[in-house]
Design a protein around this motif. Sequence first.
Motif, PDB file in Angstrom:
ATOM      1  N   LYS A  24      44.945  50.032  40.802  1.00  0.00           N
ATOM      2  CA  LYS A  24      44.446  50.503  42.091  1.00  0.00           C
ATOM      3  C   LYS A  24      44.929  51.912  42.412  1.00  0.00           C
ATOM      4  O   LYS A  24      46.015  52.328  41.998  1.00  0.00           O
ATOM      5  CB  LYS A  24      44.862  49.539  43.204  1.00  0.00           C
ATOM      6  CG  LYS A  24      44.133  48.197  43.130  1.00  0.00           C
ATOM      7  CD  LYS A  24      44.274  47.403  44.403  1.00  0.00           C
ATOM      8  CE  LYS A  24      43.380  46.164  44.374  1.00  0.00           C
ATOM      9  NZ  LYS A  24      43.400  45.434  45.652  1.00  0.00           N
TER      10      LYS A  24
ATOM     11  N   GLU B  36      43.986  52.354  47.840  1.00  0.00           N
ATOM     12  CA  GLU B  36      43.768  50.916  47.682  1.00  0.00           C
ATOM     13  C   GLU B  36      45.085  50.146  47.740  1.00  0.00           C
ATOM     14  O   GLU B  36      45.141  49.033  48.273  1.00  0.00           O
ATOM     15  CB  GLU B  36      43.052  50.641  46.363  1.00  0.00           C
ATOM     16  CG  GLU B  36      41.592  51.061  46.360  1.00  0.00           C
ATOM     17  CD  GLU B  36      40.956  50.919  44.991  1.00  0.00           C
ATOM     18  OE1 GLU B  36      39.739  50.675  44.923  1.00  0.00           O
ATOM     19  OE2 GLU B  36      41.681  51.058  43.972  1.00  0.00           O
TER      20      GLU B  36
ATOM     21  N   SER C 138      45.705  47.287  50.376  1.00  0.00           N
ATOM     22  CA  SER C 138      46.020  45.946  49.870  1.00  0.00           C
ATOM     23  C   SER C 138      47.329  45.443  50.463  1.00  0.00           C
ATOM     24  O   SER C 138      47.473  44.251  50.778  1.00  0.00           O
ATOM     25  CB  SER C 138      46.121  45.964  48.342  1.00  0.00           C
ATOM     26  OG  SER C 138      44.870  46.229  47.756  1.00  0.00           O
TER      27      SER C 138
ATOM     28  N   GLY D  37      39.517  47.535  48.080  1.00  0.00           N
ATOM     29  CA  GLY D  37      38.820  47.138  46.862  1.00  0.00           C
ATOM     30  C   GLY D  37      38.718  45.643  46.712  1.00  0.00           C
ATOM     31  O   GLY D  37      38.639  45.122  45.596  1.00  0.00           O
TER      32      GLY D  37
END
Length: 250
Positions: A154, A158, A162, A241
């Motif tokens: 990532k 991201e 996350s 994502g």
Amino acid sequence: MQKLALASALPECARCPVRSIGICARSGEQELRWLEDAKVHRQHRAGSTLAYPGETLAHVGTIMHGLASLSRVMEDGRSQMIGLLHPGDFLGHPGRQTTPFMVDAITDVELCGFQFKAFDRLLAKAPQLHSRLMEVVQDELDAAREWMLLLGRKSAREKICSFLVYLAYRQSKLRTTDRFPLSPSIIYLQMTREQIADFLALTLETVSRQFSSLARDGVTAPAGRQTLHIPSFRNLLEAAGEDGDGGVIA
């Protein structure tokens, strides 16, 4: 009726903020009585160390309040934060009295602890406790595999998103307690940006830059000291994502 009986027989367990998510979540009254007889509450101040790598653990137990970090320390002194312990998480592993990690209290931490040998004996006679602990260990393994994807594939943006999704998920388990009265659209960070950078294997400058970018793009908004407002959780998932089921968006 069962809850009323528990509240009467074991009032402290009935009031426990992590009763529904801790290792005792499936335990009936008998197992809870065994745990009650063996437990000892331990307090750890923010910044203190709960365990050192290779150290023999005198106590294992469930985090009741607060946040702790797991770190690996290399021979040359470099370290990497590799995990977090939230309320409901278990410190220690069955059958293993030492830990390979440095465990530090990020905030003040309260532990519902048990002497290692006493807890080992409890596992042998408490099937629901043993089953739940095995489930917790499996969840930790799954989380570690997910984190390998985050660190390996990532982007910085991201990774930050996350991390926020992860915090939102963990904190949602505690919304019903008076310890976490925040709105579902609010995320309480609890960590400094330096600690977040360490956890995500990013530089402090990158973390600060990404938080500023997310705020400019309307993905997040400041909501007070160490708190963020998430206007649209769907937008946060997309920025991470991920899809709504926690999978990666194709």
